[in-house]
Design an enzyme around this catalytic site. Structure first.
Site, short mmCIF file in Angstrom:
data_model
loop_
_atom_site.label_atom_id
_atom_site.label_comp_id
_atom_site.label_asym_id
_atom_site.label_seq_id
_atom_site.Cartn_x
_atom_site.Cartn_y
_atom_site.Cartn_z
N HIS A 1 0.86 -1.18 0.00
CA HIS A 1 0.00 0.00 0.00
C HIS A 1 0.89 1.23 0.00
CE1 HIS A 1 0.69 -0.06 4.41
NE2 HIS A 1 0.32 -1.32 4.35
N HIS B 1 1.27 2.58 10.74
CA HIS B 1 1.82 2.51 12.08
C HIS B 1 1.72 3.87 12.79
CE1 HIS B 1 3.51 -1.46 11.21
NE2 HIS B 1 3.90 -1.54 12.46
#
Length: 619
Positions: free
Chosen positions: A500, A507
């Site tokens: 992606h 994160h």
């Protein structure tokens, strides 16, 4: 019961109004996706060139997984990208299935297909990928790797801001001083992965990296014309040993590089308060069990994707996950405290995204860190006659700190796939590699300023030397030209980045959301009990951090979010802006959830929340 039913409905309606009345946002990309084009082809040009003539090159877009050309590493067929975007926008699984995934298929030198077909074995390019065909795959071929949740930004949610109701500013463009600095920083981090954090202050390679970075306009105070307000707010000053490769929020540059929540232990069940022995043991109480703040010890000085064939396989979607090695220096030391950037990269390679914040919450509960003064039931039992548990207690905060993660992921997926589609650092490394080895290709012109500046400061030469050693030792390239002419970004993971786009970072968005919840519930000004610790260079034990200033809950939680987010930069899969803008995106999601949830409680309470920009709000 009818009255209760009506009240429940009205509260849900009121929460919906709170969400609806938030100011609408405008999603704005940097405009590069269709800006750069392939040049016109000459008469009698091969068909592969004709299909690209005058079409968008998507030079600065995320194209990983689509078929790429072997000669320049760019998308082979521009219409494939539009198919990719069509699936993202519609969210229809049938559109995703129509998108070519995998490399070009050739026979007799001619292209006979684009992408892999079910049951088809792919003839990958690199020796590493071919070797992985029999490793851990029971003799099967290396498969292609699918994109991850590209339709998640189209989903709806019943709590918090809608995934499309929050946004991020445009990403830096190819020839900007900011992206040049970001890519330089990621290259430098790749070269420093095995330097222990405890030795940063005196390490010559770290000092050399700082000196090179400070030659760049973004860091040295040179005037830069035309910066947007967002870029100006992100601009950093000179790099020093005190702030190098750290975050940009309160507490990031105070004390050891690692947050105490990634290393220090807590008192054991049945023991007294925090002691030097319990802190340096690194065991954190998990009910009647414990876990230790250690990670699997990855093979030191082993980087990946340093040959063109390997890089190309990864861009074409080769699924090389799980093929990294963990031999280490000593067979008995399989786990250790996070001692260097490679250890931190290993942590963020396999963590459950909310893992660090759940662990931090467990640590603070075990340490007896008080909640925010505005939260009820914190007085003596004889006064309150009630303790927090299902609400305003441990189970409440433990579940909520994980609950925000899925909302954060949906919001950042919309930014990644639907708005920005920013290429990963590994792809920029491929652009620079081709420019250095095949100069003069006008398609790469937007990256010429970056290539020139990173060459001028000596960084690309340092990368070339690093990669030559990798290719000689690990890939057996003893004498061919590519051993000595690789300018690719050395990666911590053999599969490179996730499937992606880069901006924003999953994160970092989850970090921003989870840490915001913790700062809202716990007394953020509270000073963590010492002693403070840091990992020894070998990672086998924790040392006392003598002389460390007081470390607050807010500072160490901010540092935790930065450690995890920047850990992805250490791995080579993200840029600095992916971290700095994404934690704020996650913060907005968490604040919205807190605002809506507050409507559901009968108690009169408040939370004082320090934001990442330095301001404080009251919920």
């Amino acid at each position: 019961m009818e009255s209760r039913r009506t009240q429940a409905r009205n509260i849900r309606i009121e929460a919906a109004h709170v969400a609806f009345n938030r100011a609408p946002v405008v999603h704005e990309s940097n405009g590069e996706e269709l800006q750069y084009r392939f040049g016109p082809t000459e008469n009698n040009a091969p068909p592969e060139d004709v299909v690209r003539s005058g079409q968008p090159s998507h030079l600065t877009s995320y194209t990983k997984g689509l078929p790429h050309r072997e000669d320049d590493g760019l998308i082979a067929h521009p219409t494939d990208f539009q198919t990719f975007v069509r699936g993202i926008d519609s969210g229809d699984v049938r559109d995703f299935r129509d998108t070519p995934l995998g490399p070009l298929q050739r026979s007799g030198g001619q292209v006979i297909g684009r992408g892999a077909q079910p049951g088809q074995a792919i003839d990958w390019s690199s020796a590493f990928t071919k070797s992985c065909a029999v490793r851990d795959r029971k003799g099967g071929a290396v498969p292609v790797r699918a994109w991850e949740s590209q339709g998640a930004g189209n989903t709806f949610d019943l709590e918090g801001p809608d995934a499309q109701a929050v946004t991020m500013p445009p990403a830096p463009v190819a020839d900007s001083p900011e992206l040049i600095a970001e890519m330089a920083e990621v290259y430098e981090m790749a070269l420093l992965r095995d330097v222990p954090f405890a030795k940063f202050e005196h390490d010559g390679d770290v000092q050399a990296a700082i000196a090179r970075l400070n030659q760049l306009e973004w860091f040295n105070g040179s005037e830069i014309v035309g910066l947007s307000a967002a870029a100006q707010a992100r601009r950093r000053g000179a790099v020093t040993i005190a702030n190098a490769f750290r975050g940009t929020t309160f507490g990031d540059c105070v004390g050891p590089y690692l947050s105490q929540f990634l290393c220090a232990g807590t008192p054991e069940l049945g023991s007294g308060g925090q002691t030097a022995e319990s802190a340096t043991a690194g065991f954190v109480r998990y009910g009647a069990m414990v876990f230790q703040n250690k990670v699997r010890f990855a093979t030191p000085y082993r980087d990946y994707m340093t040959t063109w064939e390997w890089w190309l396989d990864v861009q074409n979607g080769a699924d090389l996950r799980g093929t990294e090695t963990y031999e280490g220096d000593c067979a008995s030391d399989r786990y250790r405290f996070i001692a260097n950037p490679r250890d931190l990269a290993t942590y963020v390679h396999y963590d459950a995204l909310y893992q660090a914040y759940l662990n931090a919450c467990l640590s603070m509960l075990a340490l007896g860190i008080p909640f925010d003064p505005g939260i009820p039931f914190q007085g003596a039992d004889v006064m309150d006659r009630q303790q927090g548990f299902a609400h305003f207690g441990g189970p409440h905060i433990l579940s909520l700190v994980t609950e925000v993660a899925t909302r954060a992921l949906k919001a950042v997926r919309f930014q990644k796939f639907n708005v920005h589609r920013r290429l990963r650092p590994e792809a920029v490394g491929g652009r620079l590699h081709r420019m250095k080895n095949s100069p003069g290709n006008p398609t790469f012109a937007p990256f010429e300023p970056m290539c020139d500046r990173l060459t001028e400061i000596g960084l690309l030469e340092a990368v070339r030397g690093h990669n030559a050693r990798q290719n000689t030792i690990h890939d057996g390239r003893q004498c061919d030209q590519e051993r000595d002419t690789s300018y690719l970004l050395p990666m911590a993971f053999p599969e490179g980045s996730p499937m992606h786009p880069a901006y924003g970072a999953g994160h970092a968005t989850v970090a921003g959301a989870c840490v915001t919840i913790l700062k809202a519930f716990f007394d953020h000004r509270y000073v963590l009990p010492g002693p403070y610790v840091y990992p020894a260079p070998c990672g086998t034990k924790l040392e006392i951090a003598a002389g460390t200033p007081a470390l607050t809950v807010e500072g160490e939680l901010n540092k935790l979010a930065s450690n995890i987010s920047i850990g992805r930069n250490w791995a080579g899969v993200h840029y600095c802006t992916d971290y700095s803008e994404s934690v704020r995106l996650g913060e907005a999601i968490a604040i919205g959830i807190l605002e809506e949830q507050k409507l559901t409680y009968g108690e009169n309470f408040s939370m004082s929340l320090p934001r990442f920009d330095g301001t404080t709000i009251r919920i």
